[in-house]
Design a protein around this motif. Sequence first.
Motif: not given
Length: 428
Positions: A386-389, A399-412
Amino acid sequence: MSEEKFDAIIVGAGLAGSTCAYLLAQAGLECLVIDRGNFPGAKNMTGGRLYGHSLEKIIPNFAEEAPIERCIVHEKISFIDEERCTTMEHTTPVATDLESRSYTVLRSKFDQWLAEKAENEGAGYIPGIRVDDLIVRDGKVCGIIAGDEEMEADMVILADGVNSILGEKLGMVSQVTPHHCAVGVKEVIQLSKQQINDRFGCSDNEGAAWLFAGMPSAGQMGGGFIYTNEDSISLGVVFGLHNAGTTDKSVPQMLEDFKNHSAVKPLVEGGKSVEYSGHVVPEGGYAMLPKMVADGVIITGDAAGLCLNVGYTVRGMDLAIASGAAAAKAAIKAKEDGDFSEATLSTYTTELTNSFVMKDMKLYKALPEFLDNPRMFNEYPTMVTAMMNDLFTVNGPSMPLRKTFLPHLKKVGFMNLIKDGVKGVRSI
Ligand SMILES: Cc1cc2nc3c(=O)[nH]c(=O)nc-3n(C[C@H](O)[C@H](O)[C@H](O)COP(=O)(O)OP(=O)(O)OC[C@H]3O[C@@H](n4cnc5c(N)ncnc54)[C@H](O)[C@@H]3O)c2cc1C
């Protein structure tokens, strides 16, 4: 009863059994190998990658004459969910050091070659016979029973693979339970040499090993694999049996779904299925190793649980070869001493302890428990894909990368990421 008494009878003409037979015959011992398959390798299955180091020590430069398929130079590891696939790739030139090479093999060809090598040294082979029981006298194993036939030997080497009924009968090997084994199914799909070269980016004789974590094993411990052979590919799925209750899917269905995944389908398109097999993988690890030596008997290879299932891949062939060699060394010493007691044959376990076999079994002892965590094969593959997508999708302002990745990290969950990270580092 057969009149002849052998120095050693070996049950099983797999890699452990034939390596042992080769070395025993070379040392001048009279040995007989019995296998229930119609020919050596007929009943044997593997994913497909042989790490050459242990056989190289016994038959230097074996790949020159053995029916190896391709030398692996491309490594790929993918996280894969139902729709997406993120792959890490590593390519290296063919290693100049022969012991560092690994090869794809098909066991029906490879095991026959090794058995022929042993036969040429003087070992006898009887295929198509199942050994039903062992002759035990005064607590010492003295031979084998196959149907009405009894054959005597000073030593019996059990190389009868996973789920060793004979080892169980001796009370040395525990019965296989779902917690200590996985099941693997594999299809060999024929393609032209050129198709394989084009689809996997290989030159002739060079091959790829590709491992997949995630959807192939229904998000549970296990995975999918593809190995390129000369003019076919070996494609399969390994699934931990103790997780059978977590999914309605059968393992053959997992294989079908894996084959039909959008990342895999183009690789097998137009191919012809030429072989389909299933086999149990021992995965009890170091903690479950059985008693391997008793008076007149040694247990080797998968029969002794000497197989490493590190979650995404299985390694057992190099351990089978090394343990077969260690058994031969112990048997040769016992013959020299004229003493076939447990004490003398115990040089086998000393040999294993000093070799990579036991060192690796120990090294990875905590890994199965670490990997047996659904996050590894479900949430993490989904998170990565999902992050790669998101990273590669542009459909408006970025969006800044951290905002792109954060929701996926939070999910786990950050706690889970830290916990699994620490546990992972500790287990390797
Ligand atoms: C799906 C899968 C993928 C794998 N992938 C890899 C991989 O990529 N790389 C790797 O290194 N390892 C891999 N392995 C593990 C590897 O295949 C095994 O560790 C290896 O084959 C063990 O060799 P062995 O000689 O001990 O046993 P086996 O190869 O199982 O040989 C046992 C022999 O004993 C015979 N036998 C059994 N019982 C009797 C009896 N009662 N009488 C007579 N004969 C008998 C059988 O017919 C057989 O020939 C994989 C295994 C599986 C199942």
